[in-house]
Motif scaffolding. Structure first.
Motif, mmCIF file in Angstrom:
data_model
loop_
_atom_site.group_PDB
_atom_site.id
_atom_site.type_symbol
_atom_site.label_atom_id
_atom_site.label_comp_id
_atom_site.label_asym_id
_atom_site.label_seq_id
_atom_site.Cartn_x
_atom_site.Cartn_y
_atom_site.Cartn_z
ATOM 1 N N VAL A 5 0.851 -1.176 0.000
ATOM 2 C CA VAL A 5 0.000 0.000 0.000
ATOM 3 C C VAL A 5 0.895 1.236 0.000
ATOM 4 O O VAL A 5 1.689 1.434 0.922
ATOM 5 C CB VAL A 5 -0.945 0.009 1.219
ATOM 6 C CG1 VAL A 5 -1.785 1.274 1.237
ATOM 7 C CG2 VAL A 5 -1.834 -1.229 1.208
ATOM 8 N N PHE A 6 0.764 2.044 -1.046
ATOM 9 C CA PHE A 6 1.450 3.328 -1.127
ATOM 10 C C PHE A 6 0.428 4.396 -0.767
ATOM 11 O O PHE A 6 -0.679 4.415 -1.337
ATOM 12 C CB PHE A 6 1.958 3.591 -2.547
ATOM 13 C CG PHE A 6 2.975 2.604 -3.057
ATOM 14 C CD1 PHE A 6 4.047 2.203 -2.275
ATOM 15 C CD2 PHE A 6 2.872 2.094 -4.339
ATOM 16 C CE1 PHE A 6 4.995 1.314 -2.762
ATOM 17 C CE2 PHE A 6 3.811 1.210 -4.841
ATOM 18 C CZ PHE A 6 4.875 0.815 -4.051
ATOM 19 N N CYS A 7 0.787 5.322 0.139
ATOM 20 C CA CYS A 7 -0.184 6.331 0.556
ATOM 21 C C CYS A 7 0.480 7.447 1.351
ATOM 22 O O CYS A 7 1.649 7.361 1.707
ATOM 23 C CB CYS A 7 -1.299 5.690 1.366
ATOM 24 S SG CYS A 7 -0.751 4.814 2.857
ATOM 25 N N SER A 8 -0.322 8.428 1.681
ATOM 26 C CA SER A 8 0.119 9.611 2.394
ATOM 27 C C SER A 8 0.474 9.321 3.847
ATOM 28 O O SER A 8 -0.162 8.499 4.499
ATOM 29 C CB SER A 8 -0.993 10.666 2.357
ATOM 30 O OG SER A 8 -0.607 11.816 3.091
ATOM 31 N N ALA A 99 0.989 -7.434 -5.114
ATOM 32 C CA ALA A 99 0.159 -6.434 -5.786
ATOM 33 C C ALA A 99 0.396 -5.089 -5.107
ATOM 34 O O ALA A 99 0.840 -5.036 -3.951
ATOM 35 C CB ALA A 99 -1.320 -6.810 -5.705
ATOM 36 N N PHE A 100 0.094 -4.018 -5.823
ATOM 37 C CA PHE A 100 0.310 -2.660 -5.320
ATOM 38 C C PHE A 100 -1.011 -1.905 -5.355
ATOM 39 O O PHE A 100 -1.692 -1.889 -6.387
ATOM 40 C CB PHE A 100 1.345 -1.923 -6.175
ATOM 41 C CG PHE A 100 2.625 -2.686 -6.314
ATOM 42 C CD1 PHE A 100 3.597 -2.624 -5.326
ATOM 43 C CD2 PHE A 100 2.849 -3.507 -7.414
ATOM 44 C CE1 PHE A 100 4.774 -3.356 -5.442
ATOM 45 C CE2 PHE A 100 4.014 -4.240 -7.540
ATOM 46 C CZ PHE A 100 4.981 -4.160 -6.555
ATOM 47 N N ILE A 101 -1.355 -1.276 -4.243
ATOM 48 C CA ILE A 101 -2.569 -0.474 -4.148
ATOM 49 C C ILE A 101 -2.137 0.941 -3.793
ATOM 50 O O ILE A 101 -1.492 1.165 -2.764
ATOM 51 C CB ILE A 101 -3.534 -1.034 -3.096
ATOM 52 C CG1 ILE A 101 -3.880 -2.497 -3.414
ATOM 53 C CG2 ILE A 101 -4.796 -0.182 -3.022
ATOM 54 C CD1 ILE A 101 -4.629 -3.213 -2.309
ATOM 55 N N VAL A 102 -2.491 1.891 -4.656
ATOM 56 C CA VAL A 102 -2.055 3.272 -4.494
ATOM 57 C C VAL A 102 -3.236 4.108 -4.002
ATOM 58 O O VAL A 102 -4.216 4.311 -4.723
ATOM 59 C CB VAL A 102 -1.507 3.835 -5.821
ATOM 60 C CG1 VAL A 102 -0.943 5.231 -5.604
ATOM 61 C CG2 VAL A 102 -0.458 2.894 -6.408
ATOM 62 N N HIS A 125 8.263 -6.927 -13.573
ATOM 63 C CA HIS A 125 7.238 -7.657 -12.828
ATOM 64 C C HIS A 125 5.934 -7.585 -13.614
ATOM 65 O O HIS A 125 5.779 -6.769 -14.524
ATOM 66 C CB HIS A 125 7.067 -7.102 -11.402
ATOM 67 C CG HIS A 125 6.409 -5.777 -11.339
ATOM 68 N ND1 HIS A 125 5.033 -5.616 -11.386
ATOM 69 C CD2 HIS A 125 6.914 -4.519 -11.223
ATOM 70 C CE1 HIS A 125 4.738 -4.339 -11.299
ATOM 71 N NE2 HIS A 125 5.857 -3.644 -11.217
ATOM 72 N N HIS A 126 5.018 -8.468 -13.255
ATOM 73 C CA HIS A 126 3.684 -8.505 -13.873
ATOM 74 C C HIS A 126 2.624 -8.517 -12.780
ATOM 75 O O HIS A 126 1.619 -9.214 -12.881
ATOM 76 C CB HIS A 126 3.562 -9.729 -14.784
ATOM 77 C CG HIS A 126 4.590 -9.737 -15.871
ATOM 78 N ND1 HIS A 126 4.535 -8.900 -16.950
ATOM 79 C CD2 HIS A 126 5.732 -10.451 -16.001
ATOM 80 C CE1 HIS A 126 5.590 -9.104 -17.718
ATOM 81 N NE2 HIS A 126 6.339 -10.036 -17.163
ATOM 82 N N LYS A 127 2.866 -7.759 -11.744
ATOM 83 C CA LYS A 127 1.990 -7.701 -10.586
ATOM 84 C C LYS A 127 0.943 -6.606 -10.787
ATOM 85 O O LYS A 127 1.236 -5.580 -11.398
ATOM 86 C CB LYS A 127 2.809 -7.411 -9.325
ATOM 87 C CG LYS A 127 3.898 -8.451 -9.064
ATOM 88 C CD LYS A 127 4.808 -8.028 -7.930
ATOM 89 C CE LYS A 127 5.945 -9.017 -7.734
ATOM 90 N NZ LYS A 127 6.845 -8.609 -6.645
ATOM 91 N N PRO A 128 -0.260 -6.809 -10.255
ATOM 92 C CA PRO A 128 -1.290 -5.776 -10.389
ATOM 93 C C PRO A 128 -0.876 -4.471 -9.710
ATOM 94 O O PRO A 128 -0.319 -4.487 -8.607
ATOM 95 C CB PRO A 128 -2.502 -6.380 -9.668
ATOM 96 C CG PRO A 128 -2.235 -7.835 -9.554
ATOM 97 C CD PRO A 128 -0.748 -8.001 -9.552
ATOM 98 N N ILE A 129 -1.147 -3.367 -10.393
ATOM 99 C CA ILE A 129 -0.962 -2.029 -9.843
ATOM 100 C C ILE A 129 -2.344 -1.379 -9.894
ATOM 101 O O ILE A 129 -2.921 -1.216 -10.975
ATOM 102 C CB ILE A 129 0.035 -1.194 -10.670
ATOM 103 C CG1 ILE A 129 1.378 -1.902 -10.769
ATOM 104 C CG2 ILE A 129 0.188 0.206 -10.063
ATOM 105 C CD1 ILE A 129 2.325 -1.278 -11.804
#
Length: 178
Positions: A5-8, A99-102, A125-129
């Motif tokens: 999880v990328f976030c503020s 997986a990456f959730i922005v 990579h072939h991971k979900p973004i």
């Protein structure tokens, strides 16, 4: 899955973003997913890690030394992975995650998004973004990316490697959950 999880890490943002982020953390824990995040103790980072941990989930913090030196390490970690700098942090987060959730965020979040998206365009990579567009937060970025594609400067259509979700249900579908 390990969900990065990328976030503020800021507090002065729309309170609805905190509620939606908590829902993500609870959902992840309830579905057996691990949260991988930047290890900071504030903002949406704090919200997702605390919610996941309190719901019985597992939380991995990938933390640059400078955040630890500032005394801002999250208290909600099961695993603490120290890094020397932001470049190491992004590399380790990419390696650790499925997986990456922005979520809403600023310059650091954009840096993380574009690092994993660039890596995907080159086949690293072939991971979900997943760009979680809470309350239209990412609308201007989506318009910018569409404009870049129209101008021919993006590798392929960016929608092929960055997916957009407007709800937690859509996030679940995009990572392969029903």
């Amino acid at each position: 899955m390990k969900l990065c999880v990328f976030c503020s890490a800021n507090q002065q943002i729309d309170p609805d973003f905190f509620d939606l982020t908590k829902q993500l953390g609870v959902w992840a824990a309830g579905n057996g997913h691990t949260i991988v995040f930047g290890g900071h103790d504030a903002g949406l980072m704090h919200s997702v890690s605390k919610a996941a941990k309190q719901a019985g989930g597992r939380v991995i913090g990938v933390v640059p030394r400078v955040i630890e030196e500032m005394g801002r390490l999250s208290p909600w970690l099961d695993v603490h992975i120290p890094t020397e700098d932001l470049t190491d942090r992004k590399s380790l987060m990419m390696a650790q995650s499925d997986a990456f959730i922005v979520l809403p965020g600023g310059i650091g979040t954009l840096d993380e998004l574009f690092t994993v998206a660039s890596a995907a365009t080159l086949g690293y990579h072939h991971k979900p973004i997943i760009l979680y567009n809470m309350k239209g937060f990412w609308d201007s970025l989506i318009a910018c990316l569409d404009d870049l594609h129209t101008k021919g400067v993006t590798r392929k259509d960016w929608h092929s490697y960055i997916k957009i979700a407007t709800s937690l249900g859509e996030v679940a579908l995009l990572i392969g959950e029903e």
